[in-house]
Design a protein around this motif. Structure first.
Motif, PDB file in Angstrom:
ATOM      1  N   PRO A  55      28.661   7.544 -23.209  1.00 61.06           N
ATOM      2  CA  PRO A  55      27.304   7.654 -23.366  1.00 61.06           C
ATOM      3  C   PRO A  55      26.572   6.719 -24.338  1.00 61.06           C
ATOM      4  O   PRO A  55      25.540   6.217 -24.212  1.00 61.06           O
ATOM      5  N   ASP A  56      27.294   6.422 -25.219  1.00 59.96           N
ATOM      6  CA  ASP A  56      26.872   5.549 -26.411  1.00 59.96           C
ATOM      7  C   ASP A  56      26.684   3.916 -26.088  1.00 59.96           C
ATOM      8  O   ASP A  56      26.322   3.332 -26.998  1.00 59.96           O
ATOM      9  N   GLU A  70      20.396   1.620 -31.013  1.00 60.26           N
ATOM     10  CA  GLU A  70      20.993   2.887 -30.367  1.00 60.26           C
ATOM     11  C   GLU A  70      20.455   2.987 -29.179  1.00 60.26           C
ATOM     12  O   GLU A  70      21.085   3.418 -28.131  1.00 60.26           O
ATOM     13  N   GLN A  71      18.882   2.691 -28.802  1.00 67.25           N
ATOM     14  CA  GLN A  71      18.322   2.668 -27.593  1.00 67.25           C
ATOM     15  C   GLN A  71      19.077   1.772 -26.716  1.00 67.25           C
ATOM     16  O   GLN A  71      19.239   2.056 -25.520  1.00 67.25           O
ATOM     17  N   THR A 108      21.040   2.902 -23.174  1.00 67.45           N
ATOM     18  CA  THR A 108      20.754   2.412 -21.899  1.00 67.45           C
ATOM     19  C   THR A 108      21.906   1.853 -21.164  1.00 67.45           C
ATOM     20  O   THR A 108      22.044   1.776 -20.128  1.00 67.45           O
ATOM     21  N   SER A 109      22.524   0.875 -22.063  1.00 67.36           N
ATOM     22  CA  SER A 109      23.607   0.355 -21.540  1.00 67.36           C
ATOM     23  C   SER A 109      24.628   1.264 -21.080  1.00 67.36           C
ATOM     24  O   SER A 109      25.557   1.290 -20.161  1.00 67.36           O
ATOM     25  N   GLY A 110      24.921   2.138 -21.990  1.00 66.80           N
ATOM     26  CA  GLY A 110      25.940   3.438 -21.676  1.00 66.80           C
ATOM     27  C   GLY A 110      25.551   3.961 -20.307  1.00 66.80           C
ATOM     28  O   GLY A 110      26.478   4.108 -19.493  1.00 66.80           O
ATOM     29  N   CYS A 111      24.284   4.176 -19.962  1.00 68.28           N
ATOM     30  CA  CYS A 111      23.946   4.924 -18.840  1.00 68.28           C
ATOM     31  C   CYS A 111      24.415   3.759 -17.507  1.00 68.28           C
ATOM     32  O   CYS A 111      24.981   4.431 -16.517  1.00 68.28           O
ATOM     33  N   ARG A 127      33.162   9.049 -20.219  1.00 70.02           N
ATOM     34  CA  ARG A 127      32.900  10.266 -20.833  1.00 70.02           C
ATOM     35  C   ARG A 127      31.536  10.829 -20.492  1.00 70.02           C
ATOM     36  O   ARG A 127      30.615  10.154 -20.519  1.00 70.02           O
ATOM     37  N   ASP A 128      31.281  12.336 -20.351  1.00 69.24           N
ATOM     38  CA  ASP A 128      30.151  13.002 -19.764  1.00 69.24           C
ATOM     39  C   ASP A 128      29.082  13.269 -21.323  1.00 69.24           C
ATOM     40  O   ASP A 128      29.834  12.870 -22.567  1.00 69.24           O
TER      41      ASP A 128
END
Length: 126
Positions: free
Chosen positions: A43-44, A84-85, A89-92, A105-106
């Motif tokens: 997610p990160d 971080e933003q 957003t990329s992780g999403c 990873r959830d």
């Protein structure tokens, strides 16, 4: 996630520079690790190691993550968002783009293997 970060979602699709499929075509070792479930999206916005890691696997993941952070930093500076933003957003998006059988990873930190359905993502993902 604020409205500005949501608007950056479309731009974030290309933040990592290359999609997972493109990375796999560029680096056979990465493709093999991804296919074997040794690495997965987080997610990160960074690639993670699932289970035990060899020095070679750590090197592959570190190299990809360095390139991702550089892309996130560049895009953040250009857009006024934080690194971080942009990474979140990329992780999403990267988790949403995983294929059936790939690891991700959830938000709670648990690794999953993507099935036919949608992956479990942070509720702030749009």
């Amino acid at each position: 996630m604020n409205a500005r970060a949501i608007l950056l979602t479309a731009a974030a699709l290309g933040l990592a520079g290359l999609s997972a499929a493109a990375w796999a075509q560029r680096d056979p070792a990465y493709a093999a690790a991804r296919a074997a479930g040794e690495v997965g999206e987080q997610p990160d916005g960074y690639l993670g190691i699932v289970g035990a890691a060899t020095a070679e696997l750590r090197g592959i993941v570190n190299n990809i993550n360095i390139q991702r952070k550089a892309a996130y930093t560049q895009k953040a500076a250009a857009s006024g968002a934080t690194v971080e933003q942009m990474a979140f957003t990329s992780g999403c998006n990267l988790i949403a783009q995983t294929a059936s059988g790939e690891k991700y990873r959830d938000p709670s930190g648990t690794w999953h293997t993507r099935g036919a359905g949608a992956p479990i993502r942070d509720p702030r993902c749009v």
